[in-house]
Design a protein around this motif. Structure first.
Motif, PDB file in Angstrom:
ATOM      1  N   GLU A 191       0.685  -1.333  -0.084  1.00  0.00           N
ATOM      2  CA  GLU A 191       0.042  -0.042   0.047  1.00  0.00           C
ATOM      3  C   GLU A 191       0.779   1.272   0.022  1.00  0.00           C
ATOM      4  OE1 GLU A 191      -3.029  -0.011   2.900  1.00  0.00           O
ATOM      5  OE2 GLU A 191      -3.382  -2.281   2.633  1.00  0.00           O
ATOM      6  N   PRO A 192       0.423   2.236  -0.609  1.00  0.00           N
ATOM      7  CA  PRO A 192       1.251   3.657  -0.925  1.00  0.00           C
ATOM      8  C   PRO A 192       1.228   4.400   0.545  1.00  0.00           C
ATOM      9  CG  PRO A 192      -0.908   4.005  -1.989  1.00  0.00           C
ATOM     10  CD  PRO A 192      -0.874   2.463  -1.221  1.00  0.00           C
ATOM     11  N   CYS A 193       2.011   4.221   1.403  1.00  0.00           N
ATOM     12  CA  CYS A 193       2.119   4.966   2.612  1.00  0.00           C
ATOM     13  C   CYS A 193       2.781   6.226   2.289  1.00  0.00           C
ATOM     14  CB  CYS A 193       2.735   4.306   3.742  1.00  0.00           C
ATOM     15  SG  CYS A 193       1.876   2.569   4.364  1.00  0.00           S
ATOM     16  N   GLU A 194       2.210   7.151   2.923  1.00  0.00           N
ATOM     17  CA  GLU A 194       2.969   8.601   2.967  1.00  0.00           C
ATOM     18  C   GLU A 194       2.940   9.238   4.097  1.00  0.00           C
ATOM     19  OE1 GLU A 194       2.099  10.630  -1.286  1.00  0.00           O
ATOM     20  OE2 GLU A 194       0.143   9.434  -0.733  1.00  0.00           O
ATOM     21  N   GLU A 195       3.649  10.529   4.264  1.00  0.00           N
ATOM     22  CA  GLU A 195       3.574  11.248   5.367  1.00  0.00           C
ATOM     23  C   GLU A 195       3.572  12.799   4.759  1.00  0.00           C
ATOM     24  OE1 GLU A 195       6.809  10.091   7.869  1.00  0.00           O
ATOM     25  OE2 GLU A 195       8.360  10.778   6.420  1.00  0.00           O
ATOM     26  N   LEU A 196       2.947  13.482   5.783  1.00  0.00           N
ATOM     27  CA  LEU A 196       3.085  14.949   5.725  1.00  0.00           C
ATOM     28  C   LEU A 196       4.244  15.445   6.795  1.00  0.00           C
ATOM     29  CD1 LEU A 196      -0.569  16.111   4.953  1.00  0.00           C
ATOM     30  CD2 LEU A 196       1.244  15.492   3.527  1.00  0.00           C
ATOM     31  N   ILE A 197       5.026  16.130   6.419  1.00  0.00           N
ATOM     32  CA  ILE A 197       5.987  16.868   7.641  1.00  0.00           C
ATOM     33  C   ILE A 197       5.460  18.280   7.654  1.00  0.00           C
ATOM     34  CG2 ILE A 197       8.441  17.245   8.237  1.00  0.00           C
ATOM     35  CD1 ILE A 197       7.658  14.307   7.901  1.00  0.00           C
ATOM     36  N   ILE A 198       4.873  18.536   8.740  1.00  0.00           N
ATOM     37  CA  ILE A 198       4.380  20.104   8.655  1.00  0.00           C
ATOM     38  C   ILE A 198       5.062  20.618   9.828  1.00  0.00           C
ATOM     39  CG2 ILE A 198       2.329  21.158   9.563  1.00  0.00           C
ATOM     40  CD1 ILE A 198       0.976  18.336   9.277  1.00  0.00           C
ATOM     41  N   THR A 199       5.374  22.056   9.510  1.00  0.00           N
ATOM     42  CA  THR A 199       6.150  22.995  10.326  1.00  0.00           C
ATOM     43  C   THR A 199       5.321  24.166  11.016  1.00  0.00           C
ATOM     44  OG1 THR A 199       8.156  22.450   9.117  1.00  0.00           O
ATOM     45  CG2 THR A 199       8.177  24.370  10.600  1.00  0.00           C
ATOM     46  N   LYS A 200       5.457  24.313  12.438  1.00  0.00           N
ATOM     47  CA  LYS A 200       4.775  25.393  12.998  1.00  0.00           C
ATOM     48  C   LYS A 200       5.835  26.604  12.872  1.00  0.00           C
ATOM     49  CE  LYS A 200       3.008  27.563  17.045  1.00  0.00           C
ATOM     50  NZ  LYS A 200       2.751  27.000  18.455  1.00  0.00           N
ATOM     51  N   PRO A 201       5.747  27.579  11.901  1.00  0.00           N
ATOM     52  CA  PRO A 201       6.650  28.879  11.841  1.00  0.00           C
ATOM     53  C   PRO A 201       6.689  29.538  13.151  1.00  0.00           C
ATOM     54  CG  PRO A 201       4.932  28.826   9.901  1.00  0.00           C
ATOM     55  CD  PRO A 201       4.563  27.596  11.063  1.00  0.00           C
ATOM     56  N   ALA A 202       7.857  30.243  13.252  1.00  0.00           N
ATOM     57  CA  ALA A 202       8.006  31.232  14.439  1.00  0.00           C
ATOM     58  C   ALA A 202       7.070  32.101  13.980  1.00  0.00           C
ATOM     59  CB  ALA A 202       9.594  31.589  14.577  1.00  0.00           C
ATOM     60  N   GLY A 203       6.577  32.678  15.319  1.00  0.00           N
ATOM     61  CA  GLY A 203       5.542  33.792  15.162  1.00  0.00           C
ATOM     62  C   GLY A 203       4.046  33.303  14.807  1.00  0.00           C
ATOM     63  N   TYR A 204       4.051  32.080  14.658  1.00  0.00           N
ATOM     64  CA  TYR A 204       2.597  31.568  14.263  1.00  0.00           C
ATOM     65  C   TYR A 204       1.548  31.824  15.572  1.00  0.00           C
ATOM     66  CZ  TYR A 204      -1.164  28.297  12.539  1.00  0.00           C
ATOM     67  OH  TYR A 204      -2.285  27.988  11.926  1.00  0.00           O
ATOM     68  N   GLN A 205       0.658  32.314  15.469  1.00  0.00           N
ATOM     69  CA  GLN A 205      -0.403  32.467  16.635  1.00  0.00           C
ATOM     70  C   GLN A 205      -1.633  31.751  16.457  1.00  0.00           C
ATOM     71  OE1 GLN A 205      -0.816  36.980  16.366  1.00  0.00           O
ATOM     72  NE2 GLN A 205       1.092  37.199  17.639  1.00  0.00           N
ATOM     73  N   THR A 206      -2.118  31.320  17.715  1.00  0.00           N
ATOM     74  CA  THR A 206      -3.551  30.630  17.944  1.00  0.00           C
ATOM     75  C   THR A 206      -4.206  31.429  19.051  1.00  0.00           C
ATOM     76  OG1 THR A 206      -3.136  29.239  19.540  1.00  0.00           O
ATOM     77  CG2 THR A 206      -2.209  28.460  17.562  1.00  0.00           C
ATOM     78  N   ARG A 207      -5.572  31.069  18.969  1.00  0.00           N
ATOM     79  CA  ARG A 207      -6.488  31.914  20.221  1.00  0.00           C
ATOM     80  C   ARG A 207      -6.120  31.176  21.552  1.00  0.00           C
ATOM     81  NH1 ARG A 207     -11.688  31.681  16.124  1.00  0.00           N
ATOM     82  NH2 ARG A 207     -10.434  29.495  15.846  1.00  0.00           N
ATOM     83  N   PHE A 208      -5.095  30.377  21.656  1.00  0.00           N
ATOM     84  CA  PHE A 208      -4.795  29.754  22.964  1.00  0.00           C
ATOM     85  C   PHE A 208      -3.656  29.783  23.382  1.00  0.00           C
ATOM     86  CE2 PHE A 208      -8.141  27.339  20.649  1.00  0.00           C
ATOM     87  CZ  PHE A 208      -9.381  27.512  21.542  1.00  0.00           C
ATOM     88  N   ASP A 209      -2.753  30.600  22.837  1.00  0.00           N
ATOM     89  CA  ASP A 209      -1.296  30.822  23.317  1.00  0.00           C
ATOM     90  C   ASP A 209      -1.100  31.061  24.510  1.00  0.00           C
ATOM     91  OD1 ASP A 209      -0.654  30.425  20.597  1.00  0.00           O
ATOM     92  OD2 ASP A 209      -0.230  32.156  19.994  1.00  0.00           O
ATOM     93  N   SER A 210      -2.212  31.607  25.087  1.00  0.00           N
ATOM     94  CA  SER A 210      -1.829  31.914  26.734  1.00  0.00           C
ATOM     95  C   SER A 210      -2.730  31.101  27.513  1.00  0.00           C
ATOM     96  CB  SER A 210      -2.402  33.596  26.794  1.00  0.00           C
ATOM     97  OG  SER A 210      -1.273  34.516  26.039  1.00  0.00           O
ATOM     98  N   TYR A 211      -3.243  30.406  27.137  1.00  0.00           N
ATOM     99  CA  TYR A 211      -4.436  29.529  27.710  1.00  0.00           C
ATOM    100  C   TYR A 211      -3.370  28.289  28.498  1.00  0.00           C
ATOM    101  CZ  TYR A 211      -8.199  26.479  29.446  1.00  0.00           C
ATOM    102  OH  TYR A 211      -9.048  25.760  30.075  1.00  0.00           O
ATOM    103  N   ILE A 212      -3.909  28.241  29.960  1.00  0.00           N
ATOM    104  CA  ILE A 212      -3.434  27.330  30.687  1.00  0.00           C
ATOM    105  C   ILE A 212      -4.525  26.868  31.810  1.00  0.00           C
ATOM    106  CG2 ILE A 212      -1.614  26.861  32.693  1.00  0.00           C
ATOM    107  CD1 ILE A 212      -0.070  29.051  31.913  1.00  0.00           C
TER     108      ILE A 212
END
Length: 208
Positions: free
Chosen positions: A181-202
């Motif tokens: 079977e054709p197994c593949e992968e995505l190698i994903i990077t989170k760039p510096a400075g990338y923001q989400t709405r949960f960056d301060s959530y603890i």
């Protein structure tokens, strides 16, 4: 970002939850199965800490037994649902590498695929700048959809590549490649400075 907003404040901590204490950034595997990849990775990367989460009791029982046999001090098996565990256990920007290896493709419920869930935004908030995600599958359409989500929703750079025929990171990978079977992968990077709405959530649990 996803139109639906993940709401971590409504999630209870997993049963028998113990707040982990790590002195360095961790690697995280979600859906570790019986632990083949987790054990191999921990053996090959003794200076990294790998937390490997598995929800299924039968698989985790095998994983935990194998971990005891190998006695790897840098490997932490966790028996829990990954979503509430991540919410309550991990602080922002503490994960340097994330593995999603052959996740359930959820054929009857596409909304439960990792990159389709609002939770994925929260998961990104736990990753460090320049952290890497490895998403592997034997289903081309699953990766097609994930790639589309990365481009259109999450705005994350990635590389798509074939998995070597002799790769043997997980039991599923061994089985699929043996079938041709054709197994593949995505190698994903989170760039510096990338923001989400949960960056301060603890989580309140983590604040205690």
């Amino acid at each position: 970002m996803s139109a639906r907003l993940f709401q971590p404040q409504y999630l209870q901590a997993p049963r028998n939850f113990v707040l982990p204490q790590f002195s360095q950034a961790i690697c995280l595997e979600i859906g570790a199965g019986m632990g083949r990849h987790a054990i191999l990775f921990a053996e090959q990367n003794p200076n990294k800490i790998l937390v490997a989460v598995e929800r299924t009791s039968a698989k985790f029982k095998v994983f935990a037994a194998r971990q005891q046999d190998h006695q790897l001090e840098n490997l932490y098996p966790v028996h829990a649902d990954a979503i509430p565990w991540v919410v309550h256990a991990l602080l922002p920007q503490t994960v340097e590498q994330l593995f999603l290896l052959y996740p359930n493709p959820e054929p009857k419920n596409p909304a439960q695929r990792w990159l389709n869930m609002p939770f994925f935004e929260f998961l990104l908030s736990r990753l460090q700048d320049n952290a890497r995600i490895t998403l592997a599958s034997n289903i081309p359409a699953y990766l097609d959809e994930a790639a589309s989500q990365l481009e259109q929703v999450w705005k994350l750079p990635f590389v798509r590549q074939a998995i070597a025929p002799d790769s043997a990171r997980t039991h599923f990978e061994v089985k699929y490649l043996a079938r041709g079977e054709p197994c593949e992968e995505l190698i994903i990077t989170k760039p510096a400075g990338y923001q989400t709405r949960f960056d301060s959530y603890i989580s309140p649990v983590a604040r205690c």
